[in-house]
Motif scaffolding. Structure first.
Motif, PDB file in Angstrom:
ATOM      1  N   MET A   1       0.842  -1.169   0.000  1.00 36.11           N
ATOM      2  CA  MET A   1       0.000   0.000   0.000  1.00 36.11           C
ATOM      3  C   MET A   1       0.893   1.240   0.000  1.00 36.11           C
ATOM      4  N   GLN A   2       0.855   1.997  -1.084  1.00 35.61           N
ATOM      5  CA  GLN A   2       1.650   3.219  -1.163  1.00 35.61           C
ATOM      6  C   GLN A   2       0.841   4.405  -0.658  1.00 35.61           C
ATOM      7  N   ILE A   3       1.546   5.370  -0.112  1.00 34.00           N
ATOM      8  CA  ILE A   3       0.899   6.595   0.355  1.00 34.00           C
ATOM      9  C   ILE A   3       0.418   7.376  -0.863  1.00 34.00           C
ATOM     10  N   ASN A   4      -0.853   7.757  -0.878  1.00 29.02           N
ATOM     11  CA  ASN A   4      -1.347   8.582  -1.968  1.00 29.02           C
ATOM     12  C   ASN A   4      -2.124   9.805  -1.459  1.00 29.02           C
ATOM     13  N   ILE A   5      -1.962  10.103  -0.170  1.00 25.23           N
ATOM     14  CA  ILE A   5      -2.608  11.273   0.427  1.00 25.23           C
ATOM     15  C   ILE A   5      -1.522  12.160   1.032  1.00 25.23           C
ATOM     16  N   GLY A   6      -1.475  13.413   0.604  1.00 20.90           N
ATOM     17  CA  GLY A   6      -0.486  14.362   1.099  1.00 20.90           C
ATOM     18  C   GLY A   6      -0.848  14.912   2.468  1.00 20.90           C
ATOM     19  N   SER A   7       0.047  15.709   3.014  1.00 27.97           N
ATOM     20  CA  SER A   7      -0.131  16.250   4.366  1.00 27.97           C
ATOM     21  C   SER A   7      -1.346  17.147   4.500  1.00 27.97           C
ATOM     22  N   ALA A   8      -1.557  18.036   3.530  1.00 32.59           N
ATOM     23  CA  ALA A   8      -2.700  18.948   3.604  1.00 32.59           C
ATOM     24  C   ALA A   8      -4.012  18.181   3.506  1.00 32.59           C
ATOM     25  N   GLU A   9      -4.086  17.237   2.581  1.00 29.63           N
ATOM     26  CA  GLU A   9      -5.314  16.447   2.441  1.00 29.63           C
ATOM     27  C   GLU A   9      -5.533  15.573   3.671  1.00 29.63           C
ATOM     28  N   ARG A  10      -4.451  15.064   4.239  1.00 29.56           N
ATOM     29  CA  ARG A  10      -4.554  14.247   5.442  1.00 29.56           C
ATOM     30  C   ARG A  10      -5.166  15.052   6.584  1.00 29.56           C
ATOM     31  N   ALA A  11      -4.658  16.260   6.787  1.00 31.02           N
ATOM     32  CA  ALA A  11      -5.183  17.113   7.860  1.00 31.02           C
ATOM     33  C   ALA A  11      -6.653  17.431   7.627  1.00 31.02           C
ATOM     34  N   LEU A  12      -7.004  17.750   6.388  1.00 31.53           N
ATOM     35  CA  LEU A  12      -8.394  18.054   6.058  1.00 31.53           C
ATOM     36  C   LEU A  12      -9.294  16.849   6.311  1.00 31.53           C
ATOM     37  N   ARG A  13      -8.863  15.661   5.891  1.00 25.72           N
ATOM     38  CA  ARG A  13      -9.655  14.449   6.108  1.00 25.72           C
ATOM     39  C   ARG A  13      -9.845  14.174   7.600  1.00 25.72           C
ATOM     40  N   LEU A  59      -8.370   5.718  -9.352  1.00 27.59           N
ATOM     41  CA  LEU A  59      -8.405   6.826 -10.311  1.00 27.59           C
ATOM     42  C   LEU A  59      -7.010   7.329 -10.686  1.00 27.59           C
ATOM     43  N   GLY A  60      -5.986   6.817 -10.016  1.00 26.48           N
ATOM     44  CA  GLY A  60      -4.619   7.241 -10.309  1.00 26.48           C
ATOM     45  C   GLY A  60      -4.266   8.607  -9.770  1.00 26.48           C
ATOM     46  N   ILE A  61      -4.969   9.039  -8.731  1.00 30.04           N
ATOM     47  CA  ILE A  61      -4.729  10.356  -8.134  1.00 30.04           C
ATOM     48  C   ILE A  61      -3.775  10.210  -6.958  1.00 30.04           C
ATOM     49  N   ARG A  62      -2.784  11.098  -6.889  1.00 29.27           N
ATOM     50  CA  ARG A  62      -1.845  11.140  -5.763  1.00 29.27           C
ATOM     51  C   ARG A  62      -1.661  12.583  -5.337  1.00 29.27           C
ATOM     52  N   THR A  63      -1.981  12.879  -4.085  1.00 30.02           N
ATOM     53  CA  THR A  63      -1.747  14.233  -3.573  1.00 30.02           C
ATOM     54  C   THR A  63      -0.506  14.268  -2.698  1.00 30.02           C
ATOM     55  N   GLY A  64       0.138  13.144  -2.554  1.00 32.38           N
ATOM     56  CA  GLY A  64       1.359  13.053  -1.775  1.00 32.38           C
ATOM     57  C   GLY A  64       1.979  11.704  -1.999  1.00 32.38           C
TER      58      GLY A  64
END
Length: 67
Positions: A1-13, A59-64
């Motif tokens: 499992m690779q990280i695909n959520i960045g710091s800003a999105e993580r905080a928002l979630r 969807l192939g989206i990576r924010t981090g």
């Protein structure tokens, strides 16, 4: 499992998830909206904690990733 959520999105979630989990207890929502709010909130919190979103992966989206 690779990280695909960045710091800003993580905080928002995490923030939004906690608010959605607490909302039914503070606002007195109906039974249906209570369940919807808690389930969506828990999904946001879990994906924020593990920093992986399966929908983003499909969807192939990576924010981090390389943080």
């Amino acid at each position: 499992m690779q990280i695909n959520i960045g710091s800003a999105e993580r905080a928002l979630r995490l923030i939004l998830g906690i608010v959605l989990v607490a909302l039914p207890f503070l606002a007195g929502l109906s039974a249906l909206w209570t369940w919807v709010s808690v389930i969506v909130g828990l999904v946001l919190v879990v994906t924020g904690v593990v920093r992986f979103c399966p929908i983003w992966a499909l969807l192939g989206i990576r924010t981090g990733g390389r943080e």
